[in-house]
Design an enzyme around this catalytic site. Structure first.
Site, short mmCIF file in Angstrom:
data_model
loop_
_atom_site.label_atom_id
_atom_site.label_comp_id
_atom_site.label_asym_id
_atom_site.label_seq_id
_atom_site.Cartn_x
_atom_site.Cartn_y
_atom_site.Cartn_z
N SER A 1 50.39 37.81 37.39
CA SER A 1 49.86 39.16 37.13
C SER A 1 50.86 40.17 37.67
O SER A 1 51.41 39.95 38.75
CB SER A 1 48.52 39.37 37.85
OG SER A 1 48.14 40.73 37.80
N ASN B 1 43.37 31.40 29.30
CA ASN B 1 44.29 30.31 28.94
C ASN B 1 44.39 29.31 30.08
O ASN B 1 44.39 28.09 29.86
CB ASN B 1 45.67 30.87 28.60
CG ASN B 1 45.70 31.54 27.25
OD1 ASN B 1 44.81 31.35 26.43
ND2 ASN B 1 46.73 32.34 27.00
N TYR C 1 44.09 46.85 36.67
CA TYR C 1 44.29 45.76 37.64
C TYR C 1 42.96 45.37 38.29
O TYR C 1 42.59 44.19 38.28
CB TYR C 1 45.29 46.23 38.70
CG TYR C 1 45.67 45.18 39.72
CD1 TYR C 1 46.50 44.12 39.38
CD2 TYR C 1 45.23 45.27 41.03
CE1 TYR C 1 46.86 43.17 40.32
CE2 TYR C 1 45.59 44.32 41.98
CZ TYR C 1 46.41 43.28 41.61
OH TYR C 1 46.78 42.34 42.55
N TYR D 1 33.38 29.53 33.68
CA TYR D 1 33.93 28.19 33.38
C TYR D 1 33.38 27.15 34.35
O TYR D 1 33.19 26.00 33.98
CB TYR D 1 35.47 28.22 33.41
CG TYR D 1 36.07 28.45 32.05
CD1 TYR D 1 36.08 29.72 31.48
CD2 TYR D 1 36.59 27.39 31.32
CE1 TYR D 1 36.61 29.93 30.22
CE2 TYR D 1 37.13 27.59 30.05
CZ TYR D 1 37.13 28.86 29.51
OH TYR D 1 37.65 29.06 28.25
N GLU E 1 31.36 24.87 32.03
CA GLU E 1 32.26 23.76 31.69
C GLU E 1 32.55 22.83 32.85
O GLU E 1 33.30 21.87 32.72
CB GLU E 1 33.59 24.32 31.15
CG GLU E 1 33.45 25.24 29.95
CD GLU E 1 33.00 24.50 28.68
OE1 GLU E 1 32.96 23.26 28.68
OE2 GLU E 1 32.69 25.19 27.69
N THR F 1 49.97 41.88 51.21
CA THR F 1 50.85 40.85 51.75
C THR F 1 52.30 41.31 51.60
O THR F 1 52.64 41.98 50.62
CB THR F 1 50.63 39.54 50.97
OG1 THR F 1 49.24 39.21 51.02
CG2 THR F 1 51.45 38.40 51.56
N HIS G 1 60.24 42.10 45.73
CA HIS G 1 61.13 42.95 44.98
C HIS G 1 61.56 44.12 45.85
O HIS G 1 60.71 44.75 46.46
CB HIS G 1 60.41 43.52 43.76
CG HIS G 1 60.83 42.87 42.49
ND1 HIS G 1 62.14 42.79 42.12
CD2 HIS G 1 60.12 42.28 41.52
CE1 HIS G 1 62.21 42.17 40.95
NE2 HIS G 1 61.00 41.84 40.59
N1 LIG Z 1 51.16 40.64 47.27
C1 LIG Z 1 49.98 41.17 47.48
O1 LIG Z 1 49.79 41.99 48.41
C2 LIG Z 1 48.79 40.74 46.65
C3 LIG Z 1 47.53 41.23 47.00
C4 LIG Z 1 46.45 40.85 46.23
C5 LIG Z 1 46.60 40.00 45.16
N2 LIG Z 1 47.84 39.54 44.85
C6 LIG Z 1 47.97 38.67 43.66
O2 LIG Z 1 48.81 37.58 43.96
C7 LIG Z 1 49.58 37.23 42.79
C8 LIG Z 1 51.05 37.22 43.14
O3 LIG Z 1 51.43 38.51 43.61
P1 LIG Z 1 52.89 38.85 44.12
O4 LIG Z 1 52.75 39.83 45.21
O5 LIG Z 1 53.66 37.58 44.34
O6 LIG Z 1 53.40 39.66 42.85
P2 LIG Z 1 54.78 39.61 42.08
O7 LIG Z 1 54.83 40.83 41.23
O8 LIG Z 1 55.88 39.36 43.04
O9 LIG Z 1 54.58 38.31 41.19
C9 LIG Z 1 53.72 38.28 40.08
C10 LIG Z 1 54.29 37.27 39.09
O10 LIG Z 1 53.45 37.21 37.93
C11 LIG Z 1 54.31 37.10 36.81
N3 LIG Z 1 53.62 37.56 35.59
C12 LIG Z 1 53.15 38.81 35.34
N4 LIG Z 1 52.58 38.84 34.10
C13 LIG Z 1 52.72 37.60 33.58
C14 LIG Z 1 52.35 36.99 32.34
N5 LIG Z 1 51.71 37.68 31.38
N6 LIG Z 1 52.65 35.67 32.16
C15 LIG Z 1 53.28 34.98 33.12
N7 LIG Z 1 53.66 35.48 34.31
C16 LIG Z 1 53.37 36.78 34.52
C17 LIG Z 1 55.50 37.97 37.16
O11 LIG Z 1 56.62 37.65 36.37
C18 LIG Z 1 55.70 37.62 38.63
O12 LIG Z 1 56.52 36.47 38.77
C19 LIG Z 1 49.22 38.26 41.71
O13 LIG Z 1 48.24 37.70 40.88
C20 LIG Z 1 48.63 39.41 42.51
O14 LIG Z 1 47.70 40.13 41.73
C21 LIG Z 1 48.95 39.89 45.56
#
Ligand SMILES: NC(=O)c1ccc[n+]([C@@H]2O[C@H](COP(=O)([O-])OP(=O)(O)OC[C@H]3O[C@@H](n4cnc5c(N)ncnc54)[C@H](O)[C@@H]3O)[C@@H](O)[C@H]2O)c1
Length: 303
Positions: free
Chosen positions: A44, A68, A114, A128, A132, A144, A150
């Protein structure tokens, strides 16, 4: 599916043959039927400028992408862990936030793609599970940070570190009195693995409950970097949660998990990484700038 961010796109520790590292776009990809026991569904856009840049794709990733992944989990009888978020609590009226709180989300605001996308993803997981029999785990992740973020993804910790290292003003949206609680990435990873391997199917908060104001974070990062940057106050971000702090009693009780990395230790590791990355970028004639949180007219926010 998840993140891989380094200057040279090196997914250290992961390989393309890793059964859980699926290639392609989560919205359109059809993964066949590999042998998979566990799926960590992390895909995401996660940084506010990124998820607001293309809200439709953010929604598609969290809805169609999650469908998916759940379909794949059903097909191959795998357990799926969803990386959900504290954003499901919105701008909370309950403090600290516990898993029983249903949240306070603006469904049509700039963050809705989001927040509501993740809320729908959680709903799909439990549909699910009920209909299922798919085994699901839902982690509500709080802010986090750590090395390999990045450089310019627009989240508050990376923005402040980059600004402090480059001697630019640290940009605080609003008064800076809004609070956040940041956890170090290794604590989160341990929590995700513990949750995946537990028998807890209901949502679990994973975060560090040490709460500070954004202004305190700015001052702390400035001091740790040893920077002379000023702190600059910009207009308040729309729908910016005023308080954010996880109640982690459930994770402690049911997973035996709690964060162990002190904030300053984690920040120093992140600062070290960013310093090295800046040196690397400078040697390659590319200096990233922090991406502004304001994406479209009147839209600003903090992570
Ligand atoms: N880092 C945080 O503070 C935090 C907090 C709450 C939730 N999250 C969740 O944890 C997960 C990872 O976050 P992160 O901080 O590593 O973010 P990030 O942006 O570093 O990584 C997200 C990854 O998802 C991939 N992605 C996005 N859309 C996609 C798609 N349609 N198909 C395939 N891949 C796709 C991106 O390429 C990227 O590698 C996310 O789902 C985020 O919502 C993170």
């Amino acid at each position: 599916m998840g993140t891989c961010r380094t200057s040279n796109n090196d997914c250290r520790g992961l390989s393309r043959s890793d059964p859980a590292l699926l290639k392609g776009d989560g919205i359109t990809h059809s993964a066949g039927s590999p042998h998979v026991d566990q799926i960590y569904h992390l895909a995401s856009p996660a940084s506010p400028p990124n998820y607001m840049y293309n809200p439709i794709k953010t929604l598609k990733t969290n809805t169609i992408g999650t469908l998916n992944m759940l379909g794949l989990a059903k097909r191959v009888s795998a357990r799926l862990l969803l990386a959900s978020t504290s954003e499901v609590y919105g701008d909370p009226e309950v403090h600290p936030q516990n898993e029983g709180y249903w949240g306070h989300v603006n469904p049509i605001g700039p963050r809705a793609c989001y927040d509501e996308g993740k809320r729908a993803a959680e709903t799909m997981c439990y549909a699910y599970m009920k209909q299922e029999g798919v085994e699901v785990r839902v982690a509500r992740i709080f802010n986090t940070f750590g090395p390999r973020m990045h450089m310019n993804d627009g989240r508050v910790v990376s923005n402040f570190i980059l600004q402090a290292l480059q001697g630019e003003p640290l940009t605080v949206y609003g008064s800076g009195s809004q609070t956040r609680a940041f956890q170090y990435v290794s604590d989160l990873v341990n929590g995700l693995v513990a949750l995946m391997n537990s028998n807890v199917s209901s949502p679990v908060n994973l975060g560090n409950p040490e709460e500070h104001t954004i202004l305190e974070f700015a001052q702390l990062i400035k001091n740790l970097v040893g920077s002379r940057s000023e702190i600059q106050f910009l207009s308040e971000a729309q729908d910016d949660p005023q308080k954010r702090k996880p109640d982690i009693r459930k994770a402690k009780l049911m997973l035996g998990w709690e964060p162990v990395v002190p904030l300053e230790e984690g920040l120093n590791k992140a600062i070290h990484y960013f310093r090295k990355e800046l040196e690397y970028q400078a040697n390659n004639q590319y200096i990233p700038k922090p991406k502004p949180a304001r994406i479209k007219k009147g839209r600003t926010r903090h992570n």
